[in-house]
Motif scaffolding. Structure first.
Motif, PDB file in Angstrom:
ATOM      1  N   GLN A 162       0.828  -1.207   0.000  1.00  0.00           N
ATOM      2  CA  GLN A 162       0.000   0.000   0.000  1.00  0.00           C
ATOM      3  C   GLN A 162       0.862   1.256   0.000  1.00  0.00           C
ATOM      4  O   GLN A 162       0.422   2.324   0.421  1.00  0.00           O
ATOM      5  CB  GLN A 162      -0.914  -0.005   1.234  1.00  0.00           C
ATOM      6  N   LEU A 163       2.080   1.119  -0.495  1.00  0.00           N
ATOM      7  CA  LEU A 163       3.046   2.211  -0.460  1.00  0.00           C
ATOM      8  C   LEU A 163       2.506   3.505  -1.054  1.00  0.00           C
ATOM      9  O   LEU A 163       2.619   4.580  -0.453  1.00  0.00           O
ATOM     10  CB  LEU A 163       4.321   1.791  -1.205  1.00  0.00           C
ATOM     11  N   ASP A 164       1.899   3.411  -2.236  1.00  0.00           N
ATOM     12  CA  ASP A 164       1.452   4.626  -2.921  1.00  0.00           C
ATOM     13  C   ASP A 164       0.357   5.347  -2.141  1.00  0.00           C
ATOM     14  O   ASP A 164       0.340   6.573  -2.076  1.00  0.00           O
ATOM     15  CB  ASP A 164       0.950   4.287  -4.333  1.00  0.00           C
ATOM     16  N   VAL A 165      -0.560   4.589  -1.545  1.00  0.00           N
ATOM     17  CA  VAL A 165      -1.624   5.196  -0.745  1.00  0.00           C
ATOM     18  C   VAL A 165      -1.028   5.856   0.491  1.00  0.00           C
ATOM     19  O   VAL A 165      -1.410   6.977   0.867  1.00  0.00           O
ATOM     20  CB  VAL A 165      -2.672   4.139  -0.333  1.00  0.00           C
ATOM     21  N   ALA A 166      -0.069   5.183   1.130  1.00  0.00           N
ATOM     22  CA  ALA A 166       0.572   5.741   2.315  1.00  0.00           C
ATOM     23  C   ALA A 166       1.300   7.038   1.983  1.00  0.00           C
ATOM     24  O   ALA A 166       1.180   8.040   2.706  1.00  0.00           O
ATOM     25  CB  ALA A 166       1.553   4.727   2.906  1.00  0.00           C
TER      26      ALA A 166
END
Length: 407
Positions: A162-166
């Motif tokens: 979920q890197l991009d959302v974080a």
């Protein structure tokens, strides 16, 4: 017979394939016949194969449509399916981004954005790991360190996938606060959980700084390889040469990488004629980046650490292989793969790993990193590094010692 709904799905998939890769361009010839379209037997078989491969998506969307209690849009379903496709590659550097995420990704790589100023990556444990905090930014001032794992943003848990959302939620309006919950491993191997409340600010990346040590040793700190880094590096180097330096320290600690072409331009000022790096793709095709005859002509020491990644490692490996300088510090990060970045017509986009870097002598960088010629650990008690903190920066002290010996 294939049902009308199945044929529609096949047509959509075929159209998508045509748009992205051109696979079916000029192949699917059809003939209208009233309300029917005639295709050849071979083309029919090919369409059936496509449906057999992707029909499960249609079945699952039908089931969701008929049974899911909540609200959703077809765009969410499509974006989610494509995200899953990239996630299944199990590659932290290959990712699909919806329109909002791709816009934020583009802004973050433009050299100016609002956030806390950290370079992050998805690690092998599916956690969000800080590669490096950018010097002088809110994240740097808050004490974030390379290797810290971000587990929550404003109390919401995130995994590496979920890197991009974080990242999107770490960014925000200038002057607003964000709370990061991190896990840090101490020197004794024990983990502690910390919370850092950080005020967001506009992040301007000043990638090159310089100065002199004891008047005759030049020092250049290169924090990234962005669009202006080569011109800035050349300007600082020329200024130092004008002051009569007889050796140079190049500090690549905390440099998470950037443009390979900019890296190659800087290497061209240092190495002399030879290979800077070569890449190899899935088909085994190699491409070489070469440097010209010009070289630095001065004793050189390069300082690296575990946050030195990608383009930093390319430059470090080339200097080491060509014996153009001495590498000091600790093992580098180990990111040696190339991603192509493409945008799609609806504003979304993706990164996909397509090839790997190798040093001039053929050494693999990815997942290995570069081992310095002289390994020097930086004590945890050291709070600052660089020319202004040379009294406690033992890695810089060692680099200076090496250069004095080389005179």
């Amino acid at each position: 017979m294939i049902s009308r709904k199945k044929m529609v799905l096949i047509s959509v998939i075929a159209a998508m394939t045509t748009g992205v890769a051109g696979v079916f361009a000029g192949k699917l010839i059809n003939i209208p016949f009233g309300n029917t379209v005639l295709v050849s037997r071979d083309e029919y078989s090919e369409l059936v194969d496509i449906y057999d491969k992707y029909g499960k998506l249609d079945v699952m969307e039908d089931y969701i449509d008929q049974n899911y209690l909540g609200e959703y849009s077809s765009d969410q379903i499509v974006d989610g399916a494509i995200k899953g496709m990239f996630s299944a590659l199990d590659d932290p550097y290959s990712v699909y981004m919806d329109a909002d995420e791709f816009k934020q990704f583009t802004e973050a790589n433009s050299g100016s954005f609002v956030g806390v100023g950290i370079v992050v990556s998805q690690n092998e444990d599916d956690m969000i790991e800080i590669v490096s905090p950018m010097e002088g930014t809110p994240g740097y001032k808050a004490g974030l360190k390379p290797g810290d794992k971000i587990i929550k943003v404003d109390g919401v848990e995130y995994s590496g996938s979920q890197l991009d959302v974080a990242v999107s939620n770490i960014k925000g309006e200038k002057g607003t606060k964000v709370k990061l919950t991190i896990i840090r491993e101490n020197s004794d191997g024990k983990q502690e959980t910390l919370e850092k409340e950080i005020v967001r600010d506009k992040i301007e990346v000043d990638s090159v700084k310089s100065g002199t040590i004891e008047d005759s040793i030049g020092y250049i700190r290169l924090s990234s390889f962005d669009e202006t880094s080569y011109e800035d590096f050349k300007s600082h180097l020329d200024e130092l040469k004008g002051k009569g330096i007889d050796s140079l320290v190049l500090d690549l600690r905390g440099n998470g990488g950037g443009s390979v072409s900019v890296c190659a331009d800087i290497a061209d000022e240092i190495l002399g004629e030879g290979t800077v790096v070569y890449t190899e793709d899935k088909q085994g095709k190699r491409e070489y980046i070469k440097s010209g005859p010009d070289k630095l002509g001065l004793p050189l020491a390069v300082i690296v650490d575990k946050s030195s990644a990608s383009a930093s490692e390319i430059l470090t490996a080339a200097i080491q292989d060509m014996k153009a300088g001495t590498i000091v510090g600790t093992q580098t990060y180990g990111k040696g793969v190339i991603q192509v970045v493409n945008d799609l017509p609806d504003g979304s986009g993706f990164k996909l790993t397509i090839s790997e870097y190798f040093s001039p002598k053929g050494r693999q960088i990815n997942k290995k990193g570069i081992t310095p010629d002289v390994v020097v650990e930086l004590p945890e008690t050291v709070e600052s590094i660089g020319i202004d903190a040379i009294d406690e920066d033992v890695q810089l002290q060692k680099a200076v010692e090496i250069l004095k010996t080389a005179r």
